[in-house]
Design a protein around this motif. Structure first.
Motif, short mmCIF file in Angstrom:
data_model
loop_
_atom_site.label_atom_id
_atom_site.label_comp_id
_atom_site.label_asym_id
_atom_site.label_seq_id
_atom_site.Cartn_x
_atom_site.Cartn_y
_atom_site.Cartn_z
N ASN A 172 15.20 13.09 0.30
CA ASN A 172 15.93 14.02 1.18
C ASN A 172 17.32 13.48 1.54
N THR B 79 14.84 21.20 1.48
CA THR B 79 15.96 20.87 0.61
C THR B 79 17.06 21.91 0.82
N ASN C 80 16.45 14.06 -4.07
CA ASN C 80 15.61 14.97 -3.29
C ASN C 80 14.28 14.35 -2.89
#
Length: 121
Positions: free
Chosen positions: A74, A28, A71
């Protein structure tokens, strides 16, 4: 090897909308969007922190563009509304290892290949 891949560019009429997507592999990152029009320097568009709770924008797109992220996927998004001919450019997604979203291109570590956004008047 980190890969950054943009998608979602295309042709749209002035006043229309597009959503760009960007996938950054590996981890991340703090993420940013930049753009470059023919004959002009690359310019900052928007940036977002790793968690997504901090964002900031160039004055020229504030109120029209929204940067967000998922997230779990991604993926970072750039929702572009009320597009103008002057928004036409190649849009680049960039990933930054540092934690602070910045508007400086040289502070980003990984870059995508770019996606073309064309706005017809």
């Amino acid at each position: 090897q980190v890969q950054v891949v943009e998608s979602g560019g295309g042709l749209v009429q002035a006043g229309g909308s597009l959503r760009l997507s960007c996938v950054a592999s590996g981890r991340t990152f703090t993420m940013g969007w930049f753009r470059q029009a023919p004959g002009k320097e690359r310019e900052f568009v928007a940036a977002i922190s790793r968690s997504g709770d901090s964002t900031f924008y160039a004055e020229s797109v504030k109120g029209r563009f929204t940067i967000s992220r998922d997230n779990a996927k991604n993926t970072v998004y750039l929702q572009m509304n009320s597009l103008k001919p002057e928004d036409m450019a190649v849009y680049y997604c960039a990933a930054r290892v540092g934690t602070i979203p910045t508007n400086t291109a040289r502070s980003y570590d990984y870059w995508g290949q770019g996606t073309q956004v064309t706005v017809s008047s």
